[in-house]
Design a protein around this motif. Sequence first.
Motif, PDB file in Angstrom:
ATOM      1  N   ILE A   5       0.994  -1.288  -0.003  1.00  0.00           N
ATOM      2  CA  ILE A   5      -0.071   0.078  -0.023  1.00  0.00           C
ATOM      3  C   ILE A   5       0.927   1.323  -0.172  1.00  0.00           C
ATOM      4  N   HIS A   6       0.738   1.871  -0.881  1.00  0.00           N
ATOM      5  CA  HIS A   6       1.648   3.214  -1.310  1.00  0.00           C
ATOM      6  C   HIS A   6       0.586   4.482  -0.688  1.00  0.00           C
ATOM      7  N   TYR A   7       0.948   5.263   0.192  1.00  0.00           N
ATOM      8  CA  TYR A   7      -0.049   6.504   0.535  1.00  0.00           C
ATOM      9  C   TYR A   7       0.929   7.469   0.866  1.00  0.00           C
ATOM     10  N   LYS A   8       0.261   8.841   0.899  1.00  0.00           N
ATOM     11  CA  LYS A   8       1.085  10.075   1.082  1.00  0.00           C
ATOM     12  C   LYS A   8       0.987  10.288   2.367  1.00  0.00           C
ATOM     13  N   ALA A  58     -10.684  -6.468  -0.943  1.00  0.00           N
ATOM     14  CA  ALA A  58     -11.063  -5.976   0.289  1.00  0.00           C
ATOM     15  C   ALA A  58     -10.238  -4.952   0.897  1.00  0.00           C
ATOM     16  N   VAL A  59      -8.704  -4.748   0.569  1.00  0.00           N
ATOM     17  CA  VAL A  59      -7.967  -3.871   1.026  1.00  0.00           C
ATOM     18  C   VAL A  59      -8.329  -2.534   0.431  1.00  0.00           C
ATOM     19  N   LYS A  60      -8.529  -2.468  -0.886  1.00  0.00           N
ATOM     20  CA  LYS A  60      -9.137  -1.201  -1.412  1.00  0.00           C
ATOM     21  C   LYS A  60     -10.206  -0.513  -1.085  1.00  0.00           C
ATOM     22  N   ALA A  61     -11.128  -1.505  -0.898  1.00  0.00           N
ATOM     23  CA  ALA A  61     -12.427  -1.088  -0.253  1.00  0.00           C
ATOM     24  C   ALA A  61     -12.270  -0.446   1.390  1.00  0.00           C
ATOM     25  N   TYR A  62     -11.553  -0.899   2.140  1.00  0.00           N
ATOM     26  CA  TYR A  62     -11.247  -0.606   3.413  1.00  0.00           C
ATOM     27  C   TYR A  62     -10.526   0.693   3.336  1.00  0.00           C
ATOM     28  N   LEU A  63      -9.289   0.808   2.360  1.00  0.00           N
ATOM     29  CA  LEU A  63      -8.721   2.191   2.243  1.00  0.00           C
ATOM     30  C   LEU A  63      -9.616   3.244   1.903  1.00  0.00           C
ATOM     31  N   GLN A  64     -10.727   2.981   1.081  1.00  0.00           N
ATOM     32  CA  GLN A  64     -11.627   3.874   0.576  1.00  0.00           C
ATOM     33  C   GLN A  64     -12.607   4.545   1.658  1.00  0.00           C
ATOM     34  N   ARG A  65     -13.133   3.497   2.529  1.00  0.00           N
ATOM     35  CA  ARG A  65     -13.911   3.715   3.606  1.00  0.00           C
ATOM     36  C   ARG A  65     -13.159   4.482   4.705  1.00  0.00           C
ATOM     37  N   PHE A  68      -8.715   7.466   2.687  1.00  0.00           N
ATOM     38  CA  PHE A  68      -7.302   7.745   2.128  1.00  0.00           C
ATOM     39  C   PHE A  68      -7.674   8.543   0.840  1.00  0.00           C
ATOM     40  N   SER A  69      -6.710   9.244   0.566  1.00  0.00           N
ATOM     41  CA  SER A  69      -6.526  10.252  -0.623  1.00  0.00           C
ATOM     42  C   SER A  69      -6.497   9.507  -1.787  1.00  0.00           C
ATOM     43  N   LYS A  70      -6.771  10.122  -2.989  1.00  0.00           N
ATOM     44  CA  LYS A  70      -6.899   9.525  -4.290  1.00  0.00           C
ATOM     45  C   LYS A  70      -5.639   9.251  -4.756  1.00  0.00           C
ATOM     46  N   GLU A  71      -4.272   9.693  -4.093  1.00  0.00           N
ATOM     47  CA  GLU A  71      -3.051   9.115  -4.544  1.00  0.00           C
ATOM     48  C   GLU A  71      -2.800   8.069  -3.998  1.00  0.00           C
ATOM     49  N   VAL A  74      -2.618   0.645  -4.282  1.00  0.00           N
ATOM     50  CA  VAL A  74      -2.255  -0.493  -3.874  1.00  0.00           C
ATOM     51  C   VAL A  74      -1.467  -1.378  -5.254  1.00  0.00           C
ATOM     52  N   GLU A  75      -0.373  -2.106  -4.663  1.00  0.00           N
ATOM     53  CA  GLU A  75       0.636  -2.632  -5.762  1.00  0.00           C
ATOM     54  C   GLU A  75       0.594  -4.248  -5.437  1.00  0.00           C
ATOM     55  N   ILE A  76       0.351  -5.135  -6.530  1.00  0.00           N
ATOM     56  CA  ILE A  76       0.475  -6.285  -6.322  1.00  0.00           C
ATOM     57  C   ILE A  76       0.955  -6.757  -7.785  1.00  0.00           C
ATOM     58  N   GLY A  77       1.981  -7.960  -7.573  1.00  0.00           N
ATOM     59  CA  GLY A  77       2.326  -8.633  -8.713  1.00  0.00           C
ATOM     60  C   GLY A  77       3.219  -7.589  -9.563  1.00  0.00           C
ATOM     61  N   GLY A  78       3.778  -6.372  -8.973  1.00  0.00           N
ATOM     62  CA  GLY A  78       4.327  -5.277  -9.692  1.00  0.00           C
ATOM     63  C   GLY A  78       3.735  -4.362 -10.479  1.00  0.00           C
ATOM     64  N   MET A  79       2.059  -4.587 -10.328  1.00  0.00           N
ATOM     65  CA  MET A  79       1.049  -3.498 -10.924  1.00  0.00           C
ATOM     66  C   MET A  79       0.667  -2.533  -9.930  1.00  0.00           C
ATOM     67  N   GLU A  80       0.541  -1.276 -10.104  1.00  0.00           N
ATOM     68  CA  GLU A  80       0.199  -0.503  -8.943  1.00  0.00           C
ATOM     69  C   GLU A  80      -1.167   0.095  -9.541  1.00  0.00           C
ATOM     70  N   ILE A  81      -2.289   0.073  -8.632  1.00  0.00           N
ATOM     71  CA  ILE A  81      -3.586   0.461  -8.915  1.00  0.00           C
ATOM     72  C   ILE A  81      -4.080   1.377  -8.069  1.00  0.00           C
ATOM     73  N   GLY A  82      -4.504   2.485  -8.463  1.00  0.00           N
ATOM     74  CA  GLY A  82      -5.146   3.498  -7.622  1.00  0.00           C
ATOM     75  C   GLY A  82      -6.330   2.898  -6.764  1.00  0.00           C
ATOM     76  N   ILE A  83      -6.812   3.044  -5.815  1.00  0.00           N
ATOM     77  CA  ILE A  83      -7.763   2.750  -5.048  1.00  0.00           C
ATOM     78  C   ILE A  83      -9.018   2.992  -5.237  1.00  0.00           C
ATOM     79  N   TYR A  84      -9.352   4.195  -6.106  1.00  0.00           N
ATOM     80  CA  TYR A  84     -10.495   4.373  -6.687  1.00  0.00           C
ATOM     81  C   TYR A  84     -10.353   4.267  -8.179  1.00  0.00           C
ATOM     82  N   GLU A  85      -9.771   3.174  -8.681  1.00  0.00           N
ATOM     83  CA  GLU A  85      -9.671   2.713 -10.101  1.00  0.00           C
ATOM     84  C   GLU A  85     -10.553   1.665 -10.062  1.00  0.00           C
TER      85      GLU A  85
END
Length: 85
Positions: A5-8, A58-65, A68-71, A74-85
Amino acid sequence: MELYIHYKELPEGLTLADFVGELNEVLDDAGVVCGGEDNRLDLDLEDEKVNPKHAQMAVKAYLQRAGFSKETAVEIGGMEIGIYE
């Protein structure tokens, strides 16, 4: 499998200890927080117990609730995806 999880910054009122504890509850038996560094939290997913994609969702849903900011990403398998994507 590792999930990062990458967060500002943490949302107002949320401590790092609370963040780790709540994530461990979200992951339940599917994984655990295993470390991190500045603005990154590392999670270890139990591959044989659950599809990693379900844990990621599940982690993305938690971070949204949690507010956490739109920046935040979540990175898994080398692929980074914004939590609101």
